[in-house]
Motif scaffolding. Structure first.
Motif, PDB file in Angstrom:
ATOM      1  N   THR A   1       1.108  -1.413   0.268  1.00  0.00           N
ATOM      2  CA  THR A   1       0.307  -0.219  -0.432  1.00  0.00           C
ATOM      3  C   THR A   1       1.012   1.509   0.340  1.00  0.00           C
TER       4      THR A   1
ATOM      5  N   LYS B   1      -0.501  -4.804  -7.932  1.00  0.00           N
ATOM      6  CA  LYS B   1      -0.647  -3.247  -7.698  1.00  0.00           C
ATOM      7  C   LYS B   1      -0.544  -2.388  -6.457  1.00  0.00           C
ATOM      8  N   GLY B   2      -1.511  -3.203  -5.309  1.00  0.00           N
ATOM      9  CA  GLY B   2      -1.004  -2.852  -3.719  1.00  0.00           C
ATOM     10  C   GLY B   2      -1.917  -2.459  -3.387  1.00  0.00           C
ATOM     11  N   MET B   3      -3.009  -1.221  -3.659  1.00  0.00           N
ATOM     12  CA  MET B   3      -4.163  -0.406  -2.744  1.00  0.00           C
ATOM     13  C   MET B   3      -4.926  -1.137  -2.562  1.00  0.00           C
TER      14      MET B   3
END
Lengths: 77, 587
Positions: free
Chosen positions: B213, B249-251
């Motif tokens: 994140t 992506k990580g979000m």
């Protein structure tokens, strides 16, 4: 024309979402901007991260028509 | 070579909430303060903290700092230092009021008092009913705090070096901190910042992982600088993961999505959580869900061409539920995945969120390290605060609303202790030229020309390695293999080359230096995680599933020299109240 290195660094932001959107646009969209579009992109980069997040995720709209055009361009609208 | 030099009372590296709160304490007292930040200060990662700041103000329901302390000790699975936790929970109250006076636009209750919201892990009366403790400025608390502190620092005449990158700390032969060598990103020219005191406030290191994140700036620069300066890093094996990040992506996709009825599915269309948590299923605790996803992927039941994620399904909830209750998730999915979660499943994988470990400090923000007279000797003139530091208030697991609190309380505490240090040490010590040369050598290493791998490709490989070998799935064999592979990768990084040796805004050069920082921290993390044979808080070992207080209620200390691990006891004695003895952590 290659993307100016200065812009590359200034696409580094406090939020991951913005890093990904702005860096992605730098790779794929920046070269196709005309002079006014490039100036608009630089102006967009000067805005605070929270505003950028709202605009670039499509939650809010910039009141400034120039910024609104740049945001629409990045969002592929 | 004659380097340009600037002299200040205090050098602060990093312009997030910790750095700016310390800077403000100092500048308001007349100290000459320099803040070095690799990006424009208001683009620090503090802006990402939306939730709020915990403080037992009792504006909605009765509250007590002692209850907050209990929650924090328990939440950290009894690895937190109870003196520092007591200090933080008591200081939370005046710290929030001070911010209010500085102009932070907190949300308000109808009676005008600061708005507080309930947050997970916060209870009343030592584990009783839910507390309402988290002070918020709408959903932009971090942003509001950062902008207010920045404006106040401008007023107080703090000197900002914007877009400067810190290369290395300087210490003299006696170990006293003397400032740092920094690099102007715009010109590519080095600058020596000499200071009587130095505060490291560079934030976290989520960029160790492929799925995180954290913003791209979070490369653990300050932690790695300390490692190279001979200071150990504490408890880095404790890294908080969130189970549902957008894959690759990580979000974050908030827990709310599963709360509304969303569920996880593997490539065979199976609702996988039924096997791992037959009762709670998709609402099991974060670590259980995270590990379940990692196991599915490891065992070949992942989705997508690379089989590297699972699917989060919301499409059965219907258009209206998704539109009304999960609009933020819909925005994220439309923007980054070009899909509508009301119709299509979301690819997810656990995402790295927060480092509990960091540079060991005491509750005054002073960096402490083992030396002649014990495990916690003060490094003169050197301070650390915020996510890069380990006080340790979060222990093995951080609670929501305690990270903003940590940066503010200990940034402020460090600022105050620095003032006392400056008064007691009125003169600059001579800069040790050998230390400057060592730091310059680090820059010059990247001037080497010729064939070599690109740092960017190596960074991708490092992030993948960490995800595979030191992510949420940890056992001895996985991590031992990770250590071997990491050793080989570190050797390749040492031989990597830049293709572009220009000076002006050479971001590839900065990224190469960041890669070196990440590689040192990766070694610290895998080494300590491999050594710790228990499960505690965020560190979860499939081969040692229980917490082991008899052998492991202690802090890890990793030293770069010899990749050595040492340990020191947890400080279980608070300042004024009774100690909270370890108990099983159930909610």
């Amino acid at each position: 024309m290659a993307v100016p290195a200065r812009l590359r660094w200034r696409c580094r932001r406090g939020l991951l979402e913005l890093d990904l959107i702005l860096e992605g646009f730098l790779e794929d969209g920046w070269e196709r901007l005309d002079e006014a579009g490039r100036a608009g992109f630089e102006r967009l980069l000067q805005q605070p991260d929270q505003e950028l997040q709202g605009w670039l995720l499509g939650r809010t709209q910039p009141l400034d028509p120039g910024l609104a055009r740049t945001v629409a361009r990045i969002r592929g609208e | 070579m004659a380097l340009p030099r600037r002299r200040f009372d205090t050098l602060i590296i990093g312009a997030g909430g910790a750095g700016l709160n310390a800077a403000l304490q100092l500048a308001d007292s007349g100290a000459r303060v320099a803040v070095v930040s690799k990006v424009f200060p208001t683009r620090s990662h503090t802006v990402a903290a939306q939730g709020g700041v915990n403080a037992a103000l009792g504006n909605k329901l009765p509250d007590d700092w002692h209850w907050h302390m209990f929650d924090t000790v328990k939440g950290g699975d009894y690895l937190g230092d109870q003196d520092a936790i007591e200090f933080m929970c008591r200081e939370a109250v005046p710290t929030v009021y001070e911010l209010e006076h500085h102009g932070v636009p907190f949300s308000r209750f109808a009676d005008g008092r600061i708005y507080q919201r309930p947050f997970g892990g916060m209870t009343r009366d030592f584990g009783g009913e839910q507390a309402t403790r988290t002070c918020a400025a709408a959903d932009r608390t971090g942003h509001a705090i950062l902008h207010t502190l920045y404006q106040q620092n401008l007023r107080a005449r703090t000197h900002f070096f914007d877009e400067y990158w810190a290369v290395d700390l300087l210490r003299d032969e006696e170990g006293v901190a003397l400032g740092a060598l920094v690099l102007c990103i715009e010109t590519g020219e080095p600058l020596l910042v000499e200071a009587r005191t130095t505060l490291v406030a560079t934030g976290g290191c989520g960029q160790l992982f492929r799925t995180t994140t954290n913003a791209h700036i979070n490369t653990g620069d300050g932690m790695a600088m300390c490692l190279r300066a001979g200071i150990p890093i504490q408890d880095l094996e404790f890294f908080q993961f969130h189970p549902t990040g957008i894959a690759g992506k990580g979000m974050l996709i908030t827990e709310g999505a599963r709360g509304e009825g969303g569920y996880l599915e593997n490539k065979d269309g199976e609702r996988l959580m039924a096997r791992y948590a037959p009762h709670a299923k998709d609402l099991a605790s974060r670590d259980v869900v995270s590990r379940a996803i990692a196991v599915e992927v490891r065992e070949g039941r992942g989705c997508g061409p690379d089989g590297d994620h699972v699917l989060l399904r919301l499409d059965h909830l219907g258009e209206r539920v998704v539109a009304e209750r999960l609009p933020g998730i819909r925005d994220l999915c439309r923007t980054f995945l070009h899909l509508d979660p009301a119709r299509d499943p979301i690819p997810v994988f656990p995402t790295a969120h927060y480092a509990m470990g960091g540079i060991p400090t005491d509750r005054f923000g002073r960096v402490v390290a083992p030396a002649r007279h014990g495990p916690e000797e003060v490094v003169p003139g050197l301070y650390a605060a915020g996510e890069c530091a380990c006080v340790s208030v979060h222990g093995a697991n951080r609670l929501g609303g305690n990270s903003l609190l940590d940066i503010l309380v200990f940034g402020r505490a460090a600022g105050r202790d620095i003032l006392a240090f400056l008064e007691a040490n009125p003169h600059h010590r001579p800069t040790e030229e050998a230390a400057v040369e060592r730091a310059m050598a680090r820059l010059e290493r990247w001037e080497r020309k010729g064939e070599g791998e690109s740092p960017q490709a190596l960074r991708d490989e490092l992030q993948r390695l960490m995800e595979d070998h030191c992510g949420v799935f940890r056992d001895r064999a996985t991590m031992a293999e990770g250590l071997q592979r990491l050793e080989a990768l570190r050797a390749r990084i040492a031989e990597a080359r830049l293709q572009d040796h220009s000076r002006v805004f050479n971001t590839a050069r900065i990224e190469a230096l960041e890669l070196e920082n990440l590689a040192d921290l990766a070694l610290a993390m895998v080494t300590c995680a491999h050594a710790r044979e228990e499960s505690r808080g965020a560190h979860s070992r499939v081969d040692f599933p229980e917490r082991d207080d008899r052998n492991w209620m202690k802090h890890s200390l990793f030293f770069l020299e010899g990749a050595r691990v040492d340990y020191k006891p947890v400080r279980t004695r608070p300042l004024t109240v009774e100690s909270f003895p370890p108990k099983k952590r159930v909610y």
